[in-house]
Write an enzyme that holds these catalytic residues in place. Structure first.
Site, PDB file in Angstrom:
ATOM      1  CE  LYS A  50      63.759  24.695  60.923  1.00  0.00           C
ATOM      2  NZ  LYS A  50      62.768  25.040  61.185  1.00  0.00           N
ATOM      3  N   GLY A  92      61.105  35.218  74.152  1.00  0.00           N
ATOM      4  CA  GLY A  92      60.838  35.862  72.346  1.00  0.00           C
ATOM      5  C   GLY A  92      59.330  36.190  71.859  1.00  0.00           C
ATOM      6  N   GLY A  97      58.284  37.082  69.191  1.00  0.00           N
ATOM      7  CA  GLY A  97      58.391  37.122  67.406  1.00  0.00           C
ATOM      8  C   GLY A  97      57.420  36.911  67.329  1.00  0.00           C
ATOM      9  CG  ASN A  98      55.369  33.860  63.696  1.00  0.00           C
ATOM     10  OD1 ASN A  98      54.647  32.330  63.876  1.00  0.00           O
ATOM     11  ND2 ASN A  98      54.313  34.180  62.946  1.00  0.00           N
ATOM     12  N   GLY A 101      55.798  33.377  69.633  1.00  0.00           N
ATOM     13  CA  GLY A 101      55.656  34.102  70.890  1.00  0.00           C
ATOM     14  C   GLY A 101      55.026  35.464  71.397  1.00  0.00           C
TER      15      GLY A 101
HETATM   16  P1  NAD Z   1      60.948  35.345  65.241  1.00  0.00           P
HETATM   17  O1  NAD Z   1      62.113  35.157  64.401  1.00  0.00           O
HETATM   18  O2  NAD Z   1      60.125  35.673  64.800  1.00  0.00           O
HETATM   19  O3  NAD Z   1      61.411  35.309  66.569  1.00  0.00           O
HETATM   20  C1  NAD Z   1      62.436  35.300  67.478  1.00  0.00           C
HETATM   21  C2  NAD Z   1      62.009  35.891  68.197  1.00  0.00           C
HETATM   22  O4  NAD Z   1      63.245  35.825  69.882  1.00  0.00           O
HETATM   23  C3  NAD Z   1      62.201  37.352  68.631  1.00  0.00           C
HETATM   24  O5  NAD Z   1      61.833  38.482  69.255  1.00  0.00           O
HETATM   25  C4  NAD Z   1      63.786  37.699  69.160  1.00  0.00           C
HETATM   26  O6  NAD Z   1      64.138  38.862  69.344  1.00  0.00           O
HETATM   27  C5  NAD Z   1      63.115  36.820  69.651  1.00  0.00           C
HETATM   28  N1  NAD Z   1      65.135  35.875  70.730  1.00  0.00           N
HETATM   29  C6  NAD Z   1      66.102  35.979  69.931  1.00  0.00           C
HETATM   30  N2  NAD Z   1      67.014  36.011  70.961  1.00  0.00           N
HETATM   31  C7  NAD Z   1      67.133  36.186  71.754  1.00  0.00           C
HETATM   32  C8  NAD Z   1      67.484  35.485  73.233  1.00  0.00           C
HETATM   33  N3  NAD Z   1      68.509  35.481  73.751  1.00  0.00           N
HETATM   34  N4  NAD Z   1      66.398  36.195  74.482  1.00  0.00           N
HETATM   35  C9  NAD Z   1      65.493  36.369  74.041  1.00  0.00           C
HETATM   36  N5  NAD Z   1      64.861  36.842  73.566  1.00  0.00           N
HETATM   37  C10 NAD Z   1      65.709  36.327  72.174  1.00  0.00           C
HETATM   38  O7  NAD Z   1      61.240  33.568  64.733  1.00  0.00           O
HETATM   39  P2  NAD Z   1      60.045  32.432  65.017  1.00  0.00           P
HETATM   40  O8  NAD Z   1      59.286  32.254  64.262  1.00  0.00           O
HETATM   41  O9  NAD Z   1      58.911  33.114  66.143  1.00  0.00           O
HETATM   42  O10 NAD Z   1      60.585  31.235  65.909  1.00  0.00           O
HETATM   43  C11 NAD Z   1      61.019  31.195  67.350  1.00  0.00           C
HETATM   44  C12 NAD Z   1      61.240  29.794  67.934  1.00  0.00           C
HETATM   45  O11 NAD Z   1      60.241  29.291  67.667  1.00  0.00           O
HETATM   46  C13 NAD Z   1      62.551  29.224  66.929  1.00  0.00           C
HETATM   47  O12 NAD Z   1      62.499  28.261  67.312  1.00  0.00           O
HETATM   48  C14 NAD Z   1      61.807  28.325  65.340  1.00  0.00           C
HETATM   49  O13 NAD Z   1      62.567  27.442  65.093  1.00  0.00           O
HETATM   50  C15 NAD Z   1      60.316  27.688  66.457  1.00  0.00           C
HETATM   51  N6  NAD Z   1      59.475  27.691  64.781  1.00  0.00           N
HETATM   52  C16 NAD Z   1      58.976  28.668  65.086  1.00  0.00           C
HETATM   53  C17 NAD Z   1      57.672  28.070  63.647  1.00  0.00           C
HETATM   54  C18 NAD Z   1      57.274  29.454  63.046  1.00  0.00           C
HETATM   55  O14 NAD Z   1      56.094  28.453  62.437  1.00  0.00           O
HETATM   56  N7  NAD Z   1      57.619  30.936  62.862  1.00  0.00           N
HETATM   57  C19 NAD Z   1      56.745  27.067  64.284  1.00  0.00           C
HETATM   58  C20 NAD Z   1      57.946  26.119  64.968  1.00  0.00           C
HETATM   59  C21 NAD Z   1      59.292  26.034  65.937  1.00  0.00           C
END
Ligand code: NAD
Length: 441
Positions: free
Chosen positions: A105, A227, A229-230, A232
């Site tokens: 990571k 959340g 983002g991607n 959620g």
């Molecule tokens: P992202 O940056 O696309 O989205 C993150 C979201 O979380 C955003 O909507 C942001 O506004 C929100 N957020 C941040 N702080 C917050 C808070 N305090 N309260 C509420 N919402 C909050 O990131 P992502 O890729 O969606 O990743 C989210 C989680 O999933 C992370 O823990 C990441 O490690 C995990 N993850 C992601 C992937 C992937 O393929 N993208 C794979 C496995 C795990």
């Protein structure tokens, strides 16, 4: 926000599962450390001519199962201990979902929203040059994570290729192999169909599989997601398609709670993409500016952390770690928690939830759909293939169902929680490979 150190928690999780399994002591000690940690200084010239120095990290936790694999995170809170924990969880996750990768990571401590696109590109390309010697299709393969995306992965792939031609021109390596240095790339640059939505889609498959085991139907079960983002955004969409009722959503600035169910999460996503944040996609004060204005009237606007305590059947943390703590675990009303974020639940909170009989579907299983599809991308690159989206999602569904069944079976066999069962399953697989490698001294 709780300040529990995620790396200390990861080591405790490792110790608990190792004890239960009777893991070889030497292997336990190997997995309690990292194969390699890298910390780099990243000075770049900003658009206004000033020089700013950023700090980048990459942790290579274990390559027993294959090349190190795991995302890059751009966030102000990134530090070495967070990256160590995330790398360790990748080792576990890759073993559970059955892809031939170890765990790694990385990230840069920064607020990406404070940088222009050209500054972000400059910084990313410098980071790729700093990591050049230690990454590669068969060494270490980064991917997107919080605040990073396919465009950023495209810059890394491009910079790696450029550097390879300058620094390693005497080695013959195919274009395909150079491309496989990162996953989550744009489609036109060797990315895989289905990768963007894979983590959310995979999480939905895990939840469906677990509900089947519990004899429950998804129809009408209420869900709140922290959340947007991607991860959620896509899990909201896939769960809605399966018949779940999404009642709560939030991003870092605020949330929405509609007890009768949000009509169309994709509409909300379109609005968020235009504005850059969720707030205002429904109501501001007493005014709703979202399309279904009339239906939304009278519903509450809530703070991000309120999402966790809503009266729902299923809670989906999909933002950052350490959001479910000893302070709020008792107030959680959901009976099932699907951990889409990495490390959202502290150790203390986990104990409280367990006592309350809440079923926690652990991160290392729930969000492994992203890395499973990263594996598909890596495989397609190396074999010069291009699979259609349907094919990718079909393979992903199978992988997620198999992993869910195996974790569930291990929880029965070892009479333990799904989290501990997931660790036990991963450690068993890693130990089996390690014993065949004979590289213990
Ligand atoms: P992202 O940056 O696309 O989205 C993150 C979201 O979380 C955003 O909507 C942001 O506004 C929100 N957020 C941040 N702080 C917050 C808070 N305090 N309260 C509420 N919402 C909050 O990131 P992502 O890729 O969606 O990743 C989210 C989680 O999933 C992370 O823990 C990441 O490690 C995990 N993850 C992601 C992937 C992937 O393929 N993208 C794979 C496995 C795990």
């Amino acid at each position: 926000m709780n300040n529990e150190n995620p790396w200390i928690r990861a080591k405790q999780q490792l110790a608990l599962a190792s004890d239960k399994l009777g893991l070889d002591k030497l292997l336990f000690n190997i997995l309690s450390e990292q194969d390699r940690t890298i910390e780099v200084s990243l000075p770049i010239q900003m658009d206004n001519g000033s020089i700013k120095v950023f700090r980048g990290y990459r942790v290579q936790h274990s390559n027993i199962q294959g090349p190190y694999k795991g995302g890059l995170r751009y966030h102000p809170k990134v530090d070495m201990d967070e990256v160590k924990a995330l790398a360790f969880w990748m080792t576990m996750k890759n073993a559970i979902v059955g892809v031939p990768f170890g765990g790694g990571k990385g990230g840069i401590a920064l607020d990406p929203k404070s940088l222009s696109e050209s500054e972000l590109e400059k910084l990313t390309r410098l980071f790729a040059r700093r990591l050049f010697d230690v990454i590669g299709a068969y060494k270490d393969v980064p991917a997107p994570d919080v605040n990073t995306n396919s465009k950023i992965m495209g810059w890394i792939a491009d910079e790696y290729k450029k550097q390879f031609k300058v620094q390693s021109s005497k080695f013959k390596v195919s274009e395909n192999e150079l491309q496989a240095v990162v996953t989550g790339k744009p489609l036109g640059k060797g990315g895989s169909e289905g990768r963007t939505q894979a983590t959310g889609y995979g999480g939905a498959q895990v939840l469906m599989s677990m509900l089947k085991k519990l004899g429950k139907s998804p129809k009408g079960l209420t869900v709140a997601i922290m959340g947007f983002g991607n991860v959620g955004r896509y899990i909201a969409n896939f769960l809605q398609i399966e018949g779940f009722k999404i009642v709560g959503l939030c991003d870092s600035r605020g949330g929405i709670y509609i007890p009768d169910g949000i009509q169309d999460t994709e509409e909300i996503n379109k609005c968020k993409e235009e504005k850059g944040f969720l707030s205002g996609c429904y109501c501001v004060g007493s005014v709703c500016d979202f399309k279904n204005k009339e239906k939304l009237n009278g519903n509450d606007i809530i703070k991000p952390e309120d999402i966790l305590e809503l009266p729902v059947d299923i809670l989906v943390p999909a933002a950052l770690e350490n959001v479910i703590t000893h302070e709020n675990a008792d107030k959680i009303k959901a009976r099932i928690i699907l951990e889409m974020a990495n490390g959202p639940t502290t150790l203390e909170a986990d104990k409280i939830l367990n006592k309350k009989g809440v079923i926690v579907i652990p991160d290392i299983l729930a969000n492994s759909g992203g890395v499973a599809t990263s594996y598909f991308e890596w495989y397609q690159n190396l074999h010069n293939e291009h699979w259609k989206e349907d094919e990718v999602l079909k393979k992903l569904k199978e992988k997620m169902e198999t992993a869910s069944e195996e974790v569930y079976a291990a929880s029965l066999e070892y009479k333990t929680t799904l989290r501990e069962a997931a660790y036990i399953l991963a450690l068993k697989r890693i130990e089996k490979t390690w014993k065949t490698q004979n590289i213990t001294t």
